[in-house]
Design a protein around this motif. Structure first.
Motif, short mmCIF file in Angstrom:
data_model
loop_
_atom_site.label_atom_id
_atom_site.label_comp_id
_atom_site.label_asym_id
_atom_site.label_seq_id
_atom_site.Cartn_x
_atom_site.Cartn_y
_atom_site.Cartn_z
N PHE A 1 0.83 -1.22 0.00
CA PHE A 1 0.00 0.00 0.00
C PHE A 1 0.86 1.25 0.00
O PHE A 1 1.94 1.26 0.57
CB PHE A 1 -0.86 0.04 1.28
CG PHE A 1 -1.87 -1.05 1.37
CD1 PHE A 1 -3.19 -0.80 1.05
CD2 PHE A 1 -1.51 -2.33 1.78
CE1 PHE A 1 -4.13 -1.80 1.15
CE2 PHE A 1 -2.44 -3.33 1.87
CZ PHE A 1 -3.76 -3.07 1.55
N TYR A 2 0.37 2.31 -0.67
CA TYR A 2 0.89 3.66 -0.42
C TYR A 2 -0.21 4.38 0.33
O TYR A 2 -1.24 4.70 -0.25
CB TYR A 2 1.16 4.40 -1.72
CG TYR A 2 2.47 4.08 -2.37
CD1 TYR A 2 3.67 4.36 -1.72
CD2 TYR A 2 2.54 3.50 -3.63
CE1 TYR A 2 4.87 4.06 -2.30
CE2 TYR A 2 3.74 3.21 -4.22
CZ TYR A 2 4.92 3.49 -3.55
OH TYR A 2 6.12 3.21 -4.14
N GLY A 3 0.01 4.61 1.59
CA GLY A 3 -1.08 5.18 2.38
C GLY A 3 -2.26 4.22 2.31
O GLY A 3 -2.15 3.07 2.72
N THR A 4 -3.37 4.73 1.78
CA THR A 4 -4.53 3.85 1.71
C THR A 4 -4.70 3.22 0.34
O THR A 4 -5.58 2.39 0.15
CB THR A 4 -5.81 4.64 2.03
OG1 THR A 4 -5.84 5.78 1.18
CG2 THR A 4 -5.84 5.09 3.48
N SER A 5 -3.86 3.64 -0.64
CA SER A 5 -4.10 3.05 -1.95
C SER A 5 -3.37 1.71 -2.10
O SER A 5 -2.18 1.59 -1.81
CB SER A 5 -3.75 4.03 -3.08
OG SER A 5 -2.36 4.11 -3.22
N HIS A 6 -4.12 0.73 -2.50
CA HIS A 6 -3.67 -0.65 -2.54
C HIS A 6 -2.97 -0.86 -3.88
O HIS A 6 -3.61 -1.09 -4.89
CB HIS A 6 -4.90 -1.56 -2.42
CG HIS A 6 -4.55 -2.97 -2.11
ND1 HIS A 6 -5.48 -3.89 -1.75
CD2 HIS A 6 -3.38 -3.62 -2.10
CE1 HIS A 6 -4.88 -5.07 -1.52
NE2 HIS A 6 -3.61 -4.91 -1.73
N VAL B 1 1.22 0.74 -13.12
CA VAL B 1 0.54 -0.49 -12.74
C VAL B 1 1.20 -1.14 -11.52
O VAL B 1 0.62 -2.02 -10.90
CB VAL B 1 0.53 -1.50 -13.90
CG1 VAL B 1 -0.32 -0.98 -15.03
CG2 VAL B 1 1.94 -1.81 -14.36
N GLY B 2 2.40 -0.72 -11.19
CA GLY B 2 3.03 -1.25 -9.98
C GLY B 2 4.33 -1.99 -10.21
O GLY B 2 4.77 -2.75 -9.36
N LYS B 3 4.96 -1.73 -11.34
CA LYS B 3 6.23 -2.41 -11.59
C LYS B 3 7.29 -1.93 -10.60
O LYS B 3 7.94 -2.73 -9.93
CB LYS B 3 6.70 -2.12 -13.02
CG LYS B 3 5.70 -2.51 -14.08
CD LYS B 3 6.25 -2.28 -15.47
CE LYS B 3 6.49 -0.81 -15.80
NZ LYS B 3 5.27 0.00 -15.86
N THR B 4 7.44 -0.61 -10.56
CA THR B 4 8.42 -0.05 -9.64
C THR B 4 8.12 -0.49 -8.22
O THR B 4 9.01 -0.87 -7.46
CB THR B 4 8.40 1.48 -9.76
OG1 THR B 4 8.71 1.84 -11.09
CG2 THR B 4 9.39 2.10 -8.80
N THR B 5 6.85 -0.44 -7.89
CA THR B 5 6.47 -0.80 -6.53
C THR B 5 6.85 -2.25 -6.22
O THR B 5 7.28 -2.56 -5.12
CB THR B 5 4.97 -0.58 -6.34
OG1 THR B 5 4.65 0.73 -6.82
CG2 THR B 5 4.60 -0.68 -4.88
#
Ligand SMILES: Nc1ncnc2c1ncn2[C@@H]1O[C@H](COP(=O)(O)OP(=O)(O)OP(=O)(O)O)[C@@H](O)[C@H]1O
Ligand SMILES: Nc1ncnc2c1ncn2[C@@H]1O[C@H](COP(=O)(O)OP(=O)(O)OP(=O)(O)O)[C@@H](O)[C@H]1O
Ligand SMILES: [Mg+2]
Ligand SMILES: [Mg+2]
Lengths: 252, 406, 291, 319, 233
Positions: free
Chosen positions: E11-16, E39-43
């Motif tokens: 999560f970043y804060g509340t965003s999943h 889309v969340g690759k870096t994440t």
């Protein structure tokens, strides 16, 4: 012959031993979509920095619409119609998309100094902002804070802010960095369209050769601070030196 | 102690009882580098309050004191005064260390309509201008003003074999005023003296080496310095290290007899330095003072600093005035304070009617070691009567300033 | 005349080196952690008080006090960093200032409560209590000692940061905490260590100040911290080399100012600070930042 | 909270202030005036810090410029308070223009230190030009003559002048924050480089913000001088500049109401603590710590977060 | 199995941002994370490295659970990371940037300063230049070189080909091949499908924080439907 939009005479800039502009001479004509390419570290960003006023030149002169702007501060150049975007995302992160664009629009409309009238009351400005947002396709996200935009949308916003200043000449430093191929083509088509409308002359720095060659009217190749090739895409594509130091044997 | 035994009978007999507790708001510096002064103030005031309450209070009413930190800034002093009077309900105020604060408070006291007794701030402008010229009746001062530091010093200096004087003094009004009083008076008393160098140290100076060099370069016979508190300690130590006392034989420290300075310097205070203060515990050598000092030492394990004495006596001054006025009504108490003569550890004080300044005598003395004390005390003492060197009303022209014709 | 000149110089040098001793820790902490630590003056004060109170327990051996006293202050520094400062690194700079300012208030009053409000005269140092004669005028041996210690500390710090790997790692971590941690640096621990080290420098400065200034007072840190700030600023915030040079300049300037331009000595200091900030904001040794 | 709710709160606050003026005792009156003066100072200051992102340690000097401007005018020229206030504010703005001219060349910590340096030069001038300024004793004996025929000598009379100035300041600063100029300032805070590429002369705008906030500092200073009937040099000291910082931070940097709430907390808290202990610094420090650690973003910022408002969506709101 | 993610949520804060992400990487493989912007690759990479620790799920490296470890501990275990924004230490010279990584990891192996400079000759030229002043492309090479200096068993590369001149991209392809020849496993996130095809064995496609598809790189390349659905439009 009419005065070129931008004329650069003997421009030079070096950081210690690293020469990033070695007595450059060139002209840019209005309405001509120009790409600047070159190996990493060739001096492309530095050239844009010097032309737009972020850095001062070591020598040489820059003329915009025939007038010497070598010594002008950034905001003066912008007011005359010379603007740029950045290689890394460089927006106002905590302001909304609308406000991001509103700031340059206020500056253009010479309303930025109105310090007592609510900014919401500037109807004309709001219209102009909306028009810009329409153009870059962010109208639906006007109230989103810039930091909450996806990377690609931030790049669009980046271009939007630059466009909002109503530049006659706009440098875009890798406007599609970090975008996916489709968005990349999209935004470049967009630029193509805007360029065709004639209001703004674009100069872009790009590493995607497919895009560069299909889009540009003219390509300039920088290498170690010098202009090694300059001309229409086909000419540049076939140039031996360019192949050797930049493109490699095959275009990817 | 004899006086103490006699007093209660008089008290029960004569004055009318005053209603409620007598509330005194007292402010002094209690934070920062000078916080030690606040402590000394409180020792004296607490002692007076406890003594008075034990013996039945002021005209039968209990005395209550509340303290506040004055922080040396004028707006704080004003806020404190207003709090004391308007919120806490003080009848009288006391304290105040800084001259700027005292001057800023004067018009406020007039507005608040309650008397204040200043116990430390020394500026002569307070009595000469605010009280005498502008007629602010509410302000009194029990401690001696700059006259002691400037004029009296000159009376001592005139008998010393020194013709060239220099100073290291604080770079603010107090320092400037004292030095100019000293110069003026000494020049009148001893024609031909020269004043060869002055070096001013800003508030909070810790390094006096450059100032000491300035003085040594001028090669004076005498050094006069109204540095005080910690800065005086630093200056004396550094002067000693630079060998200043070998070269300059006559050194006068108008506030050198402050206990924090004497205790702070200890054995490092050279012998034969002229010191004085607003009070010194060795003077007067009478029964009242001796007993007071003894009980002070017993209670606090400290010798009384001058602000302890002025704080202590300020409470007694209010007591005496209230009892004389028979009421704690501000106007009546002010009237009673004007011209009031009181006995105190520092000796007899008289509040001059015109300018509300307590006139009393403080000795000058030469430092000397005494096995009884872990610090230097006064050996040879010189006493100049206060009447001889206090400026006099109307505070205009040379006639107002010493020396006075008999 | 020469005598006077030399002594004014010496006074300036000792003052400068004395400020440097305090400013070094301040500069280090700013350079690495990016925190402008107002509480540094408090650490200085605590250093002085701890050294002083250990003296009576250590047979009045100043040197032992100087070694042990600052260790207590390090403990305080540890608590401040580990349990407070660490949590505000990522928020606005003014909040960090405010946090350290809160500690100034707390420590000033605590010292008053623990050690008493009055000033305390310091004992002198065996072996350095005397003076030496230089060109016919006495100069305190202790001041000479300070003049020597300053450059030694500077040399040590410079070596540590420029010549050792620890130093390079500190510089790397200070510019990019996240990346450093991805490369294997225990950044929080490193920062705590640097903060404690900076605290130690301040506390040692305080310990050395006891005989130099001659007394201890609550709030004694306030007067020095401003000088230290000025020095850190004109040297180029975060640059130890610059701070050292800055301290020398301020020391000499104030000494000569006091001697020859007495009315405006404070004015001089600040005008110098302004000129340097306008002309070379990155300090004497900073490089021109191009982007 | 809805817009109407906000207006209701402001309305109630205004009513309370008027009620204090009419019915409160002298000390409450006095303290409230101190709160309002501090709030004017802090509101103006926050235009610079919270809006433009510039931390100034030179505002003490501007406050003092207002104080001495009015003081000298009052002592030597005329007792008219309105003219005096004008002179004070104008003088402060002038000094702000001079100091600002140099300082806006730098940003961030360098700006802070430059303002500190210039502020301290001003302090040193006040301290040393004794003939004019009275040195450390300050200017004393400043009087409150009637304002346009209305007496303001008494506290309950003067109170309404302060209240009027306060209301004016709140209104003006609110307008400025909501204007194009205010938006540009927020842009400068977020990204000054980008702002200049929007065609805006960033330095001039910084300077303008500095002068405007300096004028409010001057207003606070001149009013304070009338209130206390003296001007003192310590008000020019850099540590006095720390006061509005403290207040803004305690209340919340990014909110309009932050400095207002912060001023109330600052003055009242200190007053309350001092009733219990002389070691007020200790307890004040402890409470400050608690505020910083517990409510990062100040009281108002923290409250807003707690109330679950989407701060990011607000104009100029920051995380 | 060298690296195995199981049901990772971040999560970043509340965003999943990452939702039940599972993936595997074998030793000596080059695996791509593909997907559109945001889309969340870096994440994903940051979660593996521990820079944005996952809220739940397991991350196993060399069969050991590493999800709760802080980044520095992971670095010591042999993970290295090249962020998309490069993160060159501006105060250190090019050379020091390289050395510091070797120094911190204390792992012996094939890679050293000389070999990295052979791989990217520009770095040799810029040796004493401060990190601050290098161009975008130079920084990229330096950042990759720095990741190698710790002799990791797995490197995470975020957008390695972005912003590089075509010639350099070609060199990069060769470099990556060299790197894997020396036993280093690579997990990379990139938008450039052509590039990925030339260096990667397998790929995972992410969409809105979920793994939607996985397979052999050539298969993905050939599967027009997938490309169109997740990577193009
Ligand atoms: N401030 C500086 N000081 C020293 N050298 C610099 C500075 N800025 C840039 N350089 C050097 O100048 C050269 C040109 O840099 P520039 O950023 O213009 O390259 P570029 O053509 O934009 O490359 P890329 O495509 O990688 O972005 C590089 O070698 C870089 O290291
Ligand atoms: N620091 C952050 N705070 C809040 N949200 C964030 C943050 N960083 C990323 N996000 C959001 O998380 C989502 C995933 O971001 P991520 O950077 O992982 O995408 P990505 O696939 O790497 O995209 P790109 O190709 O643009 O780099 C995005 O929607 C982004 O907006
Ligand atoms: Mg570039
Ligand atoms: Mg990414």
């Amino acid at each position: 012959m009419s005065e070129p939009l931008l004329r650069v005479e003997n421009l030079s800039k070096a950081f210690g031993k690293v020469v990033t502009a070695n007595g450059l001479n060139f002209e840019l004509k209005a309405g001509e979509l120009t790409s600047i390419i070159g190996p990493n570290g060739a001096g492309k960003s530095t050239l844009i920095n010097v032309l737009s006023g972020s850095l001062s030149a070591d020598g040489g002169r820059i003329f915009f619409e025939g007038q010497d702007i070598t010594q002008l501060p950034i905001h003066r150049r912008v007011q005359r119609g010379l603007c740029r975007s950045f290689q890394v995302v460089n927006v106002f992160p905590h302001l909304s998309v609308f406000q991001n664009v509103e700031i340059p629009v206020l500056a253009v409309a010479r309303r930025a100094h109105h310090f007592f009238r609510p900014v919401g009351g500037e109807a004309e400005v709001a219209d102009m902002v909306r028009a810009v947002l329409e153009r870059v396709g962010l109208a639906g996200q006007a109230q989103t804070p810039a930091s909450a935009l996806s990377h690609g949308d931030q790049r669009l916003l980046e271009v939007g802010i630059a466009l909002a200043a109503r530049p006659k000449l706009l440098f875009l430093d890798e406007p599609t960095a970090g975008m996916n191929p489709v968005e990349r083509v999209d935004i470049l088509q967009n630029i193509r369209r805007l360029s065709a409308s004639g209001e703004t002359t674009f100069v872009i720095v790009e590493h995607d050769m497919d895009v560069v060659f299909s889009l540009s009217d003219r390509v300039m190749v920088l290498h170690r601070g010098g202009l090694i090739c300059d001309g229409p895409p086909d000419h540049v594509k076939g140039d031996g030196q360019v192949r050797e130091c930049y493109l490699g044997e095959e275009v990817r | 102690l004899g006086a103490g035994v006699l007093k209660p009978t008089g008290l029960w007999a004569a004055p009318a009882k005053v209603k409620g507790p007598v509330k005194i708001g007292y402010q002094a510096i209690m934070s920062g580098t000078l916080a030690g002064y606040g402590e000394f103030h409180k020792m004296g005031v607490d002692m007076a309050v406890d003594e008075i309450n034990k013996k039945g209070g002021i005209a039968g009413a209990k005395v209550v004191v509340e303290y506040r930190d004055s922080t040396l800034k004028a707006p704080e002093a004003i806020k404190n005064a207003r709090y004391f009077v308007d919120s806490w309900g003080a009848d009288f105020l006391g304290g105040v260390d800084s001259s700027g604060q005292a001057l800023a408070l004067a018009p406020v006291m007039k507005q608040l309509g309650k008397p204040i007794i200043i116990t430390h701030a020394a500026t002569e402008k307070l009595n000469e201008i605010e009280v005498f010229q502008k007629g602010i009746k509410e302000v009194f001062r029990i401690s001696s003003p700059t006259y002691q530091d400037g004029n009296a010093a000159a009376f001592v200096a005139k008998d010393l074999p020194a013709m060239k004087w220099a100073t290291i003094s604080p770079k603010y009004e107090y320092g400037y005023t004292c030095w100019s009083m000293f110069k003026n008076t000494l020049a009148k008393l001893k024609p031909g003296v020269q004043f060869v160098a002055e070096s001013w140290a800003p508030f909070g100076t810790t390094d006096f080496r450059a100032h000491i060099n300035t003085i040594l370069d001028a090669k004076p016979d005498g050094l006069y310095s109204v540095e005080w508190a910690g800065e005086l300690i630093s200056m004396m130590k550094q002067a000693g290290q630079a060998g200043l006392f070998n070269k300059i034989k006559h050194v006068m420290l108008p506030v050198g007899a402050a206990m924090d300075v004497l205790e702070g310097l200890g054995k490092e205070m050279p012998d034969n330095i002229w010191i004085s203060g607003r009070y010194f515990f060795q003077y007067p050598k009478d029964k009242r003072n001796t007993a007071w000092v003894a009980s002070f030492v017993k209670r606090w394990k400290h010798y009384p600093a001058y602000v302890s004495e002025t704080g202590y006596s300020s409470i007694y001054a209010f007591k005496q005035a209230v009892e004389a006025a028979g009421s704690k009504d501000a106007k009546k108490v002010i009237a009673a304070l004007e011209g009031m003569k009181m006995q105190s550890p520092a000796g007899e004080r008289v509040f001059r009617k015109q300018d509300h300044q307590a006139v009393y005598t403080v000795p000058w003395g030469l430092t000397a070691a005494d096995p009884k004390y872990p610090f230097k005390v006064m050996g040879k003492m010189v006493v100049i009567p206060a009447q001889d060197f206090f400026n006099r009303p109307p505070f205009k022209g040379p006639e107002s300033m010493p020396p006075f014709k008999k | 005349m020469l005598e006077s000149f030399v002594h004014v110089c010496l006074a300036g040098l000792s003052k400068g080196m004395f400020i440097w001793l305090v400013a070094s820790g301040l500069t280090l902490i700013f350079g690495v952690l990016g925190v402008l630590n107002f509480a540094h003056g408090s650490f200085y004060m605590l250093g002085a008080y701890f050294c002083f109170s250990l003296l009576s327990h250590l047979g009045h051996n100043f040197w032992l006090g100087l070694i042990l006293g600052p260790l207590f202050v390090c403990l305080v520094g540890y608590v401040v960093e580990r349990y407070f400062l660490r949590y505000v690194y990522h928020i606005d700079l003014p909040y960090q200032l405010l946090l350290t300012f809160a500690f100034v208030l707390i420590f000033d009053d605590l010292v008053k409560v623990v050690w008493g409000a009055g000033s305390i005269g310091s004992p002198s140092v065996a072996g350095l209590s005397g003076s030496v004669r230089i060109l016919g005028r006495l100069f305190p041996s202790y001041s000479l000692f300070i003049i020597l210690v300053g450059p030694l500390v500077a040399l040590g710090l410079w070596g540590l940061l420029e010549k050792t790997w620890a130093g390079r790692i500190i510089r790397a971590a200070s510019s990019d905490r996240e990346m450093a941690s991805a490369l294997g640096v225990r950044v929080p621990a490193l920062f705590t260590a640097v903060f404690v080290f900076g605290t130690w420098l301040g506390a040692v400065g305080g310990g050395l100040a006891v005989p130099y200034v001659g007394l201890l007072t609550p709030g004694m840190g306030e007067s020095i911290i401003i000088d230290a700030f000025v020095v850190a600023v004109i040297g180029g915030l975060g640059s130890l080399k610059g701070a050292f040079l800055g301290a020398l300049i301020i020391g000499l300037l104030s000494s000569f100012g006091t001697r020859f331009l007495p009315t405006f000595d404070m004015f001089l200091t600040f005008i110098l600070m302004a000129i340097v900030l306008l002309w070379r904001p990155q300090g004497f040794f900073g490089e021109e930042a191009a982007r | 909270m809805s817009r109407a709710g906000v207006y209701l709160i402001y309305g109630l606050a205004a009513l309370a202030l008027v009620a204090i003026g009419l019915f409160a005792g002298r000390f409450v009156l006095y303290l409230t005036m101190r709160v309002m003066l501090l709030a004017i100072f802090a509101l103006g200051y926050n235009l610079l810090l919270g809006r433009t992102g510039l931390l100034s340690f030179g505002h003490g000097a501007l406050y003092a410029a207002g104080a001495y401007g009015l003081g000298l005018f009052n002592l030597h020229v005329s007792h008219d308070p309105l003219l005096g206030l004008l002179v004070g504010v104008a003088f402060a703005a002038l000094i702000a223009l001079i100091i600002g001219f140099f300082c806006v060349r730098q940003t961030e910590i360098y700006f802070a230190m430059l303002t500190l340096a210039f502020g301290m030069m001003f302090f040193s001038l006040i301290w040393n030009l004794r003939e004019v300024t009275g040195g450390d004793d300050g200017l004393i004996g400043i009087s409150r003559a009637p304002l346009l025929g209305l007496p303001i000598g008494r506290d309950y009379q003067f109170y309404f002048l302060v209240l009027a100035c306060f209301a004016l300041a709140v209104w003006v600063i609110h307008r400025i924050r909501g204007s194009a100029f205010g938006l540009v300032l927020a842009g400068i805070r977020e990204n000054h480089q980008r702002t200049s590429f929007a065609g805006i002369p960033v330095k001039n705008y910084r300077l303008a913000a500095f002068v405007v906030s300096g004028a409010f500092a001057g207003l606070a200073g001149s009013l304070a001088t009338l209130l206390e009937s003296n001007a003192n040099p310590f008000s020019a000291h850099w540590s006095h500049s720390a006061e509005p910082v403290l207040v803004s931070l305690m209340g919340g940097l990014q909110t309009f109401s932050g400095p207002l709430v912060g001023s109330v907390i600052f003055v009242v808290l200190r007053e309350v603590i001092e009733r219990f202990t002389e070691n007020w610094m200790l307890w004040f420090g402890v409470i400050l710590l608690a505020i910083i650690m517990g409510l990062r973003g100040g009281v108002m910022g923290g409250l807003e977060k707690r109330l679950g408002r989407a701060r990011a969506a607000r104009p100029g709101g920051a995380s | 199995m060298l690296l195995e993610l199981n049901q990772v949520n971040t999560f970043y804060g509340t965003s999943h941002v990452l939702q039940d992400v599972s993936l595997q990487v074998e030793g000596a493989e080059v695996v791509a994370l593909l997907g559109r912007n945001g889309v969340g690759k870096t994440t994903s990479l940051r979660s593996i490295m521990g820079l944005t620790p996952p809220a739940s799920g397991s991350i196993r490296f060399h069969e050991e659970e590493i999800a709760p470890l802080p980044p520095y501990a992971k670095a010591k275990l042999g993970l290295a990371y090249m962020p998309d924004d490069l993160r060159i230490f501006p105060d250190l010279t090019c050379e020091e940037n390289l050395e510091i990584a070797a120094r911190l990891a204390r792992r012996q192996g094939y890679w050293n300063k000389q070999r990295v400079m052979e791989l990217f000759p520009v770095l040799e030229e810029r040796r004493r230049q401060k990190g601050l002043n290098m161009s975008g492309g130079e920084k990229k090479m330096l950042s990759l070189g720095r990741a190698l200096m710790s002799n990791p068993s797995l490197v995470l590369l975020d957008e390695p080909s972005e912003g590089l001149a075509p010639l350099i991209v070609k060199a990069l392809v060769e470099a990556i091949n060299t790197i894997r020849e020396h036993g280093v496993t690579i997990l990379l996130a990139d938008q450039n499908l052509k590039f990925c095809r030339r260096v990667c064995d397998r790929g995972y496609i992410i969409e809105k924080g979920r793994i939607m598809h996985s397979g052999n790189m050539e298969e993905i390349w050939a599967d027009e439907a997938v490309v169109k659905k997740y990577l193009a439009l």
